[in-house]
Design a protein around this motif. Structure first.
Motif, PDB file in Angstrom:
ATOM      1  N   THR A   1      -1.860  -2.232   6.158  1.00 22.15           N
ATOM      2  CA  THR A   1      -2.042  -3.225   5.142  1.00 22.15           C
ATOM      3  C   THR A   1      -1.062  -4.958   5.437  1.00 22.15           C
ATOM      4  O   THR A   1      -0.131  -4.117   6.653  1.00 22.15           O
ATOM      5  CB  THR A   1      -1.535  -2.278   3.974  1.00 22.15           C
ATOM      6  OG1 THR A   1      -2.470  -1.570   3.669  1.00 22.15           O
ATOM      7  CG2 THR A   1      -2.002  -3.737   2.715  1.00 22.15           C
TER       8      THR A   1
ATOM      9  N   GLN B   1       0.542  -1.063   0.225  1.00 26.70           N
ATOM     10  CA  GLN B   1      -0.493  -0.168  -0.503  1.00 26.70           C
ATOM     11  C   GLN B   1       0.412   1.136   0.174  1.00 26.70           C
ATOM     12  O   GLN B   1       0.577   2.160  -0.698  1.00 26.70           O
ATOM     13  CB  GLN B   1      -0.683  -0.079   1.291  1.00 26.70           C
ATOM     14  CG  GLN B   1      -2.238   1.308   1.163  1.00 26.70           C
ATOM     15  CD  GLN B   1      -3.227   1.066   0.422  1.00 26.70           C
ATOM     16  OE1 GLN B   1      -3.442   0.333  -0.360  1.00 26.70           O
ATOM     17  NE2 GLN B   1      -3.572   2.265  -0.645  1.00 26.70           N
ATOM     18  N   CYS B   2       1.750   1.204   0.991  1.00 24.00           N
ATOM     19  CA  CYS B   2       2.503   2.686   1.038  1.00 24.00           C
ATOM     20  C   CYS B   2       3.451   2.481   1.176  1.00 24.00           C
ATOM     21  O   CYS B   2       4.924   3.227   1.113  1.00 24.00           O
ATOM     22  CB  CYS B   2       2.609   3.386   2.143  1.00 24.00           C
ATOM     23  SG  CYS B   2       3.550   1.877   4.166  1.00 24.00           S
TER      24      CYS B   2
END
Ligand SMILES: [Zn+2]
Ligand SMILES: [Zn+2]
Length: 104
Positions: A92, A11-12
């Motif tokens: 996540t 996700q990041c």
């Protein structure tokens, strides 16, 4: 000694290079922690004695290893982390990257 793994957040794109759990060495115990204050994963070194406590499990109570703390600040709050767990930044589930050692 244990092997470290690279964990990545899809996700990041946060990345961490940690053992991903409890890792018993000859004289030390490495425990991966997720620091809530830093929002990062770290390998923290636990007390030697906690290795015995964990392996014997005296009264069935499986206590957390003692002596571990965030390497940035001992007062930080953290959770024990076992890979592949949740990203400390966005929550996540992280994925396992390439193995750390012996990679060419
Ligand atoms: Zn993330
Ligand atoms: Zn911290």
């Amino acid at each position: 000694m244990g092997q470290k793994h690279e964990y990545q957040c899809p996700q990041c794109s946060y990345e961490a290079f940690v053992s991903g759990g409890m890792d018993f060495g000859f004289e030390t115990v490495l425990v991966t922690i997720s620091c809530r204050d830093c929002a990062e994963l770290f390998d923290a070194v636990a007390d030697e004695r906690s290795a015995e406590i964990c392996s014997t499990g005296d009264d069935g109570e499986h206590g957390a290893p003692t002596g571990i703390a965030c390497p940035k600040n001992a007062k930080h709050t953290f959770d024990l982390w076992e890979g592949p767990g949740k990203c400390p930044k966005c929550g996540t589930k992280m994925i396992v990257g390439r193995p750390g050692s012996c990679w060419d």
